[in-house]
Design a protein around this motif. Structure first.
Motif, PDB file in Angstrom:
ATOM      1  N   GLY A  77     -16.779  -4.976   3.668  1.00  0.00           N
ATOM      2  CA  GLY A  77     -15.625  -5.750   3.250  1.00  0.00           C
ATOM      3  C   GLY A  77     -15.657  -6.239   1.822  1.00  0.00           C
ATOM      4  O   GLY A  77     -14.864  -7.116   1.452  1.00  0.00           O
ATOM      5  N   GLU A  78     -16.538  -5.671   0.968  1.00  0.00           N
ATOM      6  CA  GLU A  78     -16.671  -6.157  -0.403  1.00  0.00           C
ATOM      7  C   GLU A  78     -16.825  -4.993  -1.368  1.00  0.00           C
ATOM      8  O   GLU A  78     -17.575  -4.043  -1.106  1.00  0.00           O
ATOM      9  N   VAL A  79     -16.116  -5.054  -2.492  1.00  0.00           N
ATOM     10  CA  VAL A  79     -16.315  -4.090  -3.573  1.00  0.00           C
ATOM     11  C   VAL A  79     -17.543  -4.536  -4.363  1.00  0.00           C
ATOM     12  O   VAL A  79     -17.586  -5.635  -4.908  1.00  0.00           O
ATOM     13  N   VAL A  80     -18.543  -3.673  -4.414  1.00  0.00           N
ATOM     14  CA  VAL A  80     -19.811  -4.008  -5.060  1.00  0.00           C
ATOM     15  C   VAL A  80     -19.829  -3.563  -6.521  1.00  0.00           C
ATOM     16  O   VAL A  80     -20.392  -4.234  -7.381  1.00  0.00           O
ATOM     17  N   LEU A  81     -19.181  -2.423  -6.819  1.00  0.00           N
ATOM     18  CA  LEU A  81     -19.201  -1.883  -8.177  1.00  0.00           C
ATOM     19  C   LEU A  81     -17.923  -1.081  -8.398  1.00  0.00           C
ATOM     20  O   LEU A  81     -17.490  -0.340  -7.504  1.00  0.00           O
ATOM     21  N   ASP A  82     -17.303  -1.224  -9.587  1.00  0.00           N
ATOM     22  CA  ASP A  82     -16.077  -0.466  -9.871  1.00  0.00           C
ATOM     23  C   ASP A  82     -16.047  -0.048 -11.348  1.00  0.00           C
ATOM     24  O   ASP A  82     -15.223  -0.522 -12.122  1.00  0.00           O
ATOM     25  N   PRO A  83     -16.940   0.853 -11.755  1.00  0.00           N
ATOM     26  CA  PRO A  83     -17.015   1.249 -13.168  1.00  0.00           C
ATOM     27  C   PRO A  83     -15.803   2.075 -13.605  1.00  0.00           C
ATOM     28  O   PRO A  83     -15.274   2.887 -12.837  1.00  0.00           O
ATOM     29  N   ALA A 102     -12.304  -4.027   7.242  1.00  0.00           N
ATOM     30  CA  ALA A 102     -12.540  -4.982   6.150  1.00  0.00           C
ATOM     31  C   ALA A 102     -12.830  -4.249   4.843  1.00  0.00           C
ATOM     32  O   ALA A 102     -12.331  -4.638   3.773  1.00  0.00           O
ATOM     33  N   THR A 103     -13.609  -3.179   4.924  1.00  0.00           N
ATOM     34  CA  THR A 103     -13.931  -2.418   3.715  1.00  0.00           C
ATOM     35  C   THR A 103     -12.720  -1.624   3.248  1.00  0.00           C
ATOM     36  O   THR A 103     -12.457  -1.531   2.035  1.00  0.00           O
ATOM     37  N   ILE A 137     -14.756   3.246  -7.284  1.00  0.00           N
ATOM     38  CA  ILE A 137     -14.887   2.018  -6.502  1.00  0.00           C
ATOM     39  C   ILE A 137     -15.895   2.259  -5.390  1.00  0.00           C
ATOM     40  O   ILE A 137     -15.777   3.233  -4.629  1.00  0.00           O
ATOM     41  N   PHE A 138     -16.896   1.375  -5.301  1.00  0.00           N
ATOM     42  CA  PHE A 138     -17.920   1.471  -4.258  1.00  0.00           C
ATOM     43  C   PHE A 138     -17.908   0.167  -3.465  1.00  0.00           C
ATOM     44  O   PHE A 138     -18.057  -0.927  -4.036  1.00  0.00           O
ATOM     45  N   ALA A 139     -17.718   0.282  -2.146  1.00  0.00           N
ATOM     46  CA  ALA A 139     -17.560  -0.912  -1.313  1.00  0.00           C
ATOM     47  C   ALA A 139     -18.314  -0.759  -0.003  1.00  0.00           C
ATOM     48  O   ALA A 139     -18.518   0.355   0.495  1.00  0.00           O
ATOM     49  N   ARG A 140     -18.688  -1.907   0.554  1.00  0.00           N
ATOM     50  CA  ARG A 140     -19.353  -1.947   1.866  1.00  0.00           C
ATOM     51  C   ARG A 140     -19.116  -3.325   2.469  1.00  0.00           C
ATOM     52  O   ARG A 140     -18.907  -4.318   1.752  1.00  0.00           O
ATOM     53  N   TYR A 181     -27.873  -0.146  -4.391  1.00  0.00           N
ATOM     54  CA  TYR A 181     -29.030   0.138  -3.545  1.00  0.00           C
ATOM     55  C   TYR A 181     -29.776  -1.128  -3.149  1.00  0.00           C
ATOM     56  O   TYR A 181     -30.905  -1.066  -2.676  1.00  0.00           O
ATOM     57  N   GLU A 182     -29.114  -2.264  -3.338  1.00  0.00           N
ATOM     58  CA  GLU A 182     -29.685  -3.529  -2.898  1.00  0.00           C
ATOM     59  C   GLU A 182     -29.211  -3.911  -1.498  1.00  0.00           C
ATOM     60  O   GLU A 182     -29.660  -4.914  -0.944  1.00  0.00           O
ATOM     61  N   HIS A 183     -28.284  -3.120  -0.928  1.00  0.00           N
ATOM     62  CA  HIS A 183     -27.736  -3.386   0.403  1.00  0.00           C
ATOM     63  C   HIS A 183     -27.680  -2.074   1.181  1.00  0.00           C
ATOM     64  O   HIS A 183     -27.492  -1.005   0.606  1.00  0.00           O
ATOM     65  N   PRO A 184     -27.806  -2.146   2.499  1.00  0.00           N
ATOM     66  CA  PRO A 184     -27.692  -0.927   3.316  1.00  0.00           C
ATOM     67  C   PRO A 184     -26.246  -0.460   3.419  1.00  0.00           C
ATOM     68  O   PRO A 184     -25.310  -1.220   3.162  1.00  0.00           O
ATOM     69  N   GLY A 185     -26.072   0.804   3.802  1.00  0.00           N
ATOM     70  CA  GLY A 185     -24.742   1.351   3.991  1.00  0.00           C
ATOM     71  C   GLY A 185     -24.236   1.074   5.397  1.00  0.00           C
ATOM     72  O   GLY A 185     -24.799   0.240   6.104  1.00  0.00           O
ATOM     73  N   PRO A 186     -23.188   1.770   5.809  1.00  0.00           N
ATOM     74  CA  PRO A 186     -22.510   2.849   5.080  1.00  0.00           C
ATOM     75  C   PRO A 186     -21.628   2.341   3.939  1.00  0.00           C
ATOM     76  O   PRO A 186     -21.301   1.155   3.877  1.00  0.00           O
ATOM     77  N   TRP A 187     -21.231   3.299   3.082  1.00  0.00           N
ATOM     78  CA  TRP A 187     -20.507   2.984   1.865  1.00  0.00           C
ATOM     79  C   TRP A 187     -19.190   3.743   1.774  1.00  0.00           C
ATOM     80  O   TRP A 187     -19.111   4.916   2.135  1.00  0.00           O
ATOM     81  N   ALA A 188     -18.197   3.057   1.238  1.00  0.00           N
ATOM     82  CA  ALA A 188     -16.949   3.708   0.843  1.00  0.00           C
ATOM     83  C   ALA A 188     -17.038   4.004  -0.649  1.00  0.00           C
ATOM     84  O   ALA A 188     -17.379   3.116  -1.445  1.00  0.00           O
ATOM     85  N   SER A 189     -16.747   5.242  -1.027  1.00  0.00           N
ATOM     86  CA  SER A 189     -16.754   5.647  -2.441  1.00  0.00           C
ATOM     87  C   SER A 189     -15.409   6.274  -2.749  1.00  0.00           C
ATOM     88  O   SER A 189     -14.976   7.208  -2.057  1.00  0.00           O
ATOM     89  N   VAL A 190     -14.741   5.760  -3.778  1.00  0.00           N
ATOM     90  CA  VAL A 190     -13.399   6.239  -4.125  1.00  0.00           C
ATOM     91  C   VAL A 190     -13.348   6.556  -5.615  1.00  0.00           C
ATOM     92  O   VAL A 190     -13.872   5.793  -6.445  1.00  0.00           O
TER      93      VAL A 190
END
Length: 371
Positions: free
Chosen positions: A81-87, A53-54, A76-79, A10-19
């Motif tokens: 062109g970058e994966v931001v979090l992958d717990p 890119a994403t 995996i959460f990405a926006r 939540y430190e960056h705007p979307g849209p977001w890819a969630s896998v």
């Protein structure tokens, strides 16, 4: 569930890819199958409108799991062109899935990663104990304690010398049990374990349990296995699931009690999307209660760039002065608000059906910080 680890989303705007991807199957064909999964999920994201890119960043992250031995799965959460979090996940998802939306689709984490009780299994005998840490991701040894070695066995004769010997046996058992209990208490503090499972003969388990601090009473489970046996994964999982169920029931009971108005007509709980959105805008949510399969979880609400900006209708956001707005799932929007205001969240799905029948209206509710 403590949501603090989601802050980077939540430190960056979307849209977001969630896998969400399952890594629980391990065969000789696994690397090839995971390669195909990476391609399929990347293609699905592209069809949903995700930028290339994403899509590529997600595909690369999935390809890196080709030889992973993770027992359950990964989110995996990405926006941009970058994966931001992958717990890692504590449970395998029912199916591999991909989402492209203004907010990251974090609601499934409440069930797939939210409740992962940490267990310390203590294998107890008359001479000492060995401690083993168990989580959904595996096991590891976390120490042992060795007590006095002699004398440790009873005799059956009744003359004075043997009675004196038996008294020494009792003293040795009590001394060892106290040392084991002290060490186990320290182990619990260091690992922050949610459960302590005692394995061994009845007498040894009981003697150790009696010497544990009172603060640990609700964490202790006794496993009826013989001395020296290694606790089966199924036994640990059963204890972990019972812990999760009881936790969900306790939170629902707290919610039901708080739902009743006080003498001045104020309630300490809210339910239904309109009431929850109002509470979120005012930072009054202390803990979200979510049933993932509920109708309100999927309900469309409207969000702005700021987490405080959410509304049932788009026109409501304009009234609040928000110029930009996007549709989002109610559960994801409320989780975003909970993360930035330091609130917690819990899935009530594991609770017994009799309790869930009284669950929040529509499947979404909250305990409030103030009425």
């Amino acid at each position: 569930m403590d949501l603090a680890f989601l802050h980077p989303l939540y430190e960056h705007p979307g849209p977001w890819a969630s896998v969400y991807v399952d890594t629980s199957r391990h065969t000789e064909n696994t690397p090839h199958e995971r390669h195909l999964t990476a391609q399929a999920l990347s293609r699905e994201l592209s069809e949903l409108g995700c930028d290339q890119a994403t899509c590529r960043a997600v595909r690369n992250a999935l390809e890196e799991l080709a030889h992973s031995s993770e027992p359950h799965g990964r989110a995996i959460f990405a926006r941009a062109g970058e994966v931001v979090l992958d717990p890692p996940l504590a449970r395998a998802p029912l199916r591999d899935s991909a989402f492209w939306a203004p907010l990251p689709h974090t609601a499934p984490l409440l069930e797939l990663a939210g409740e992962d009780p940490v267990c310390v299994v203590a294998y107890v005998d008359r001479r000492g104990a060995a401690f083993e840490l168990r989580t959904a991701l595996g096991r590891q040894d976390v120490g042992s304690v060795t007590g006095r070695r002699h004398p440790v066995h009873r005799t059956s004769t009744a003359d004075w010398s043997e009675r004196h010997f038996q008294l020494k046996v009792e003293n040795t058992w009590e001394h060892n049990a106290t040392e084991i209990a002290d060490a186990l208490s320290v182990c619990q503090e260091e690992t922050r374990a949610d459960l302590l499972i005692l394995v061994g003969e009845d007498r040894e388990r009981r003697t150790v349990r009696e010497r544990l601090p009172k603060r640990l009473d609700d964490l202790v489970v006794e496993a009826p296995h013989g001395t020296g046996s290694r606790l089966l994964d199924e036994d640990v999982e059963r204890a972990r699931q019972e812990h999760v169920r009881q936790r969900a029931e306790r939170e629902l009971e707290r919610f039901l009690a708080a739902r009743e108005p006080d003498p001045e007509g104020r309630a300490g709980a809210a339910e239904g999307v309109p009431a929850l959105i109002e509470a979120a805008r005012e930072h009054r949510i202390d803990e979200l209660l979510i049933r993932p399969d509920s109708p309100d979880a999927h309900r469309e609400v409207w969000i702005g760039e700021d987490p405080d900006q959410l509304a049932v209708r788009r026109t409501d956001l304009r009234t609040l002065g928000e110029q930009n707005s996007w549709p989002a799932r109610a559960d994801d929007a409320l989780i975003r608000s909970a993360v930035v205001t330091g609130a917690a969240a819990v899935s009530v799905a594991p609770a017994a059906e009799a309790v869930k029948e009284q669950a929040p209206v529509g499947g979404l509710g909250a305990l409030l910080r103030w009425a």
